[in-house]
Design a protein around this motif. Structure first.
Motif, mmCIF file in Angstrom:
data_model
loop_
_atom_site.group_PDB
_atom_site.id
_atom_site.type_symbol
_atom_site.label_atom_id
_atom_site.label_comp_id
_atom_site.label_asym_id
_atom_site.label_seq_id
_atom_site.Cartn_x
_atom_site.Cartn_y
_atom_site.Cartn_z
ATOM 1 N N GLN A 82 0.829 -1.211 0.000
ATOM 2 C CA GLN A 82 0.000 0.000 0.000
ATOM 3 C C GLN A 82 0.862 1.258 0.000
ATOM 4 O OE1 GLN A 82 -3.199 0.049 -0.515
ATOM 5 N NE2 GLN A 82 -3.257 2.259 -0.478
ATOM 6 N N ILE A 83 1.948 1.262 0.766
ATOM 7 C CA ILE A 83 2.855 2.415 0.805
ATOM 8 C C ILE A 83 3.442 2.657 -0.585
ATOM 9 C CG2 ILE A 83 5.072 3.260 1.696
ATOM 10 C CD1 ILE A 83 4.361 1.771 4.344
ATOM 11 N N PHE A 84 3.886 1.609 -1.262
ATOM 12 C CA PHE A 84 4.424 1.771 -2.610
ATOM 13 C C PHE A 84 3.350 2.292 -3.565
ATOM 14 C CE2 PHE A 84 7.863 -1.377 -1.401
ATOM 15 C CZ PHE A 84 8.874 -0.426 -1.393
ATOM 16 N N ARG A 85 2.147 1.765 -3.470
ATOM 17 C CA ARG A 85 1.065 2.224 -4.348
ATOM 18 C C ARG A 85 0.740 3.692 -4.088
ATOM 19 N NH1 ARG A 85 -1.387 -3.249 -2.951
ATOM 20 N NH2 ARG A 85 -0.842 -4.522 -4.761
ATOM 21 N N GLN A 86 0.665 4.084 -2.817
ATOM 22 C CA GLN A 86 0.352 5.474 -2.467
ATOM 23 C C GLN A 86 1.421 6.440 -2.969
ATOM 24 O OE1 GLN A 86 -0.078 5.147 1.806
ATOM 25 N NE2 GLN A 86 -2.269 4.774 1.663
ATOM 26 N N ASN A 87 2.637 5.969 -3.102
ATOM 27 C CA ASN A 87 3.737 6.804 -3.567
ATOM 28 C C ASN A 87 4.025 6.605 -5.058
ATOM 29 O OD1 ASN A 87 5.093 8.275 -1.145
ATOM 30 N ND2 ASN A 87 4.521 6.254 -0.385
ATOM 31 N N ASP A 88 3.107 5.936 -5.759
ATOM 32 C CA ASP A 88 3.218 5.698 -7.203
ATOM 33 C C ASP A 88 4.535 5.035 -7.600
ATOM 34 O OD1 ASP A 88 0.677 6.764 -7.834
ATOM 35 O OD2 ASP A 88 1.492 8.797 -7.721
ATOM 36 N N ILE A 89 4.954 4.065 -6.810
ATOM 37 C CA ILE A 89 6.181 3.326 -7.072
ATOM 38 C C ILE A 89 5.826 1.992 -7.728
ATOM 39 C CG2 ILE A 89 8.223 2.239 -6.048
ATOM 40 C CD1 ILE A 89 8.162 5.333 -5.842
ATOM 41 N N THR A 90 6.417 1.741 -8.867
ATOM 42 C CA THR A 90 6.227 0.451 -9.535
ATOM 43 C C THR A 90 7.065 -0.583 -8.797
ATOM 44 O OG1 THR A 90 5.909 1.550 -11.653
ATOM 45 C CG2 THR A 90 6.498 -0.797 -11.709
ATOM 46 N N PHE A 91 6.445 -1.691 -8.468
ATOM 47 C CA PHE A 91 7.152 -2.754 -7.746
ATOM 48 C C PHE A 91 6.619 -4.102 -8.183
ATOM 49 C CE2 PHE A 91 3.401 -1.854 -5.290
ATOM 50 C CZ PHE A 91 3.003 -3.068 -4.750
ATOM 51 N N GLU A 92 7.437 -5.097 -7.976
ATOM 52 C CA GLU A 92 7.037 -6.485 -8.228
ATOM 53 C C GLU A 92 6.944 -7.173 -6.880
ATOM 54 O OE1 GLU A 92 5.716 -9.607 -10.325
ATOM 55 O OE2 GLU A 92 6.320 -7.738 -11.268
ATOM 56 N N TYR A 93 5.964 -8.047 -6.725
ATOM 57 C CA TYR A 93 5.880 -8.790 -5.464
ATOM 58 C C TYR A 93 5.539 -10.246 -5.734
ATOM 59 C CZ TYR A 93 0.758 -8.495 -5.622
ATOM 60 O OH TYR A 93 -0.561 -8.607 -5.981
ATOM 61 N N PHE A 126 10.206 6.527 3.400
ATOM 62 C CA PHE A 126 9.414 7.515 2.662
ATOM 63 C C PHE A 126 9.209 8.768 3.502
ATOM 64 C CE2 PHE A 126 8.039 4.121 -0.306
ATOM 65 C CZ PHE A 126 8.314 4.788 -1.491
ATOM 66 N N ALA A 127 8.994 8.607 4.801
ATOM 67 C CA ALA A 127 8.785 9.762 5.680
ATOM 68 C C ALA A 127 10.013 10.671 5.699
ATOM 69 C CB ALA A 127 8.440 9.302 7.096
ATOM 70 N N SER A 128 11.194 10.087 5.691
ATOM 71 C CA SER A 128 12.428 10.877 5.735
ATOM 72 C C SER A 128 12.865 11.370 4.352
ATOM 73 C CB SER A 128 13.560 10.040 6.336
ATOM 74 O OG SER A 128 13.970 9.020 5.436
ATOM 75 N N GLY A 129 12.303 10.797 3.297
ATOM 76 C CA GLY A 129 12.698 11.149 1.944
ATOM 77 C C GLY A 129 13.845 10.298 1.423
ATOM 78 N N GLU A 130 14.459 9.507 2.298
ATOM 79 C CA GLU A 130 15.599 8.667 1.911
ATOM 80 C C GLU A 130 15.230 7.672 0.817
ATOM 81 O OE1 GLU A 130 17.183 4.741 3.877
ATOM 82 O OE2 GLU A 130 17.788 6.443 5.102
ATOM 83 N N LEU A 131 14.096 7.023 0.962
ATOM 84 C CA LEU A 131 13.698 6.003 -0.006
ATOM 85 C C LEU A 131 13.340 6.617 -1.352
ATOM 86 C CD1 LEU A 131 13.359 3.049 -0.601
ATOM 87 C CD2 LEU A 131 11.114 3.120 0.462
ATOM 88 N N SER A 132 12.678 7.747 -1.333
ATOM 89 C CA SER A 132 12.349 8.422 -2.589
ATOM 90 C C SER A 132 13.621 8.775 -3.360
ATOM 91 C CB SER A 132 11.546 9.692 -2.306
ATOM 92 O OG SER A 132 10.305 9.357 -1.729
ATOM 93 N N LYS A 133 14.627 9.283 -2.668
ATOM 94 C CA LYS A 133 15.900 9.620 -3.300
ATOM 95 C C LYS A 133 16.581 8.381 -3.856
ATOM 96 C CE LYS A 133 16.866 13.621 -0.404
ATOM 97 N NZ LYS A 133 17.721 14.153 0.662
ATOM 98 N N ALA A 134 16.573 7.303 -3.090
ATOM 99 C CA ALA A 134 17.200 6.061 -3.528
ATOM 100 C C ALA A 134 16.554 5.515 -4.790
ATOM 101 C CB ALA A 134 17.160 5.015 -2.422
ATOM 102 N N LEU A 135 15.261 5.686 -4.907
ATOM 103 C CA LEU A 135 14.542 5.172 -6.067
ATOM 104 C C LEU A 135 14.747 6.036 -7.313
ATOM 105 C CD1 LEU A 135 11.262 4.086 -4.301
ATOM 106 C CD2 LEU A 135 13.006 2.595 -5.270
ATOM 107 N N LEU A 136 15.122 7.283 -7.128
ATOM 108 C CA LEU A 136 15.378 8.171 -8.261
ATOM 109 C C LEU A 136 16.726 7.917 -8.903
ATOM 110 C CD1 LEU A 136 13.959 11.559 -6.940
ATOM 111 C CD2 LEU A 136 12.966 10.045 -8.669
ATOM 112 N N ASN A 137 17.656 7.419 -8.133
ATOM 113 C CA ASN A 137 19.030 7.188 -8.657
ATOM 114 C C ASN A 137 19.115 5.924 -9.461
ATOM 115 O OD1 ASN A 137 19.885 9.500 -7.409
ATOM 116 N ND2 ASN A 137 20.417 8.437 -5.530
#
Length: 118
Positions: free
Chosen positions: A51-62, A107-118
């Motif tokens: 749900q967190i990935f979906r809310q942040n529009d992150i494509t993921f495989e599970y 996601f709260a800290s922004g660390e994960l968003s940055k990691a996914l952009l690189n």
């Protein structure tokens, strides 16, 4: 944290029965998917991560390990790789990131968003 998996067994005998092709498949999945989640279908924490990935529009495989024939063997491998007993197991760019708590905090800290952009 995580969900209990009744198939968990820290028995060395089981670990010696893991097939090399399964390990190779996991390695290929690490390379193929930028965001990869191994979860359990009835696990609340697994649902939260997705749900967190979906809310942040992150494509993921599970993969729902409890619905896979190789699920028990896969869990043994994931437990060895991550030093954690229970799903969800989240991998970002082939490296273990954590579980639902780490994803939420990332996601709260922004660390994960940055990691996914690189």
């Amino acid at each position: 944290m995580g969900c209990q998996y009744s198939g968990y067994n820290n028995n060395d005998e089981i670990q010696t029965n893991i097939s090399e092709p399964l390990i190779d498949i996991i390695k290929c999945q690490f390379e193929e998917y930028k965001v990869l989640v191994y979860s359990k279908s009835d696990c609340e924490d697994s649902q939260k991560v997705k749900q967190i990935f979906r809310q942040n529009d992150i494509t993921f495989e599970y993969f729902e390990v409890d619905n896979m024939n190789e699920g028990p063997q896969l869990l043994v491998i994931l437990q060895k790789i991550t030093s954690r007993k229970n799903p969800p197991f989240v991998f970002i760019k082939g490296k273990f990131y954590g579980s639902s708590k780490e994803v939420k905090n990332g996601f709260a800290s922004g660390e994960l968003s940055k990691a996914l952009l690189n």
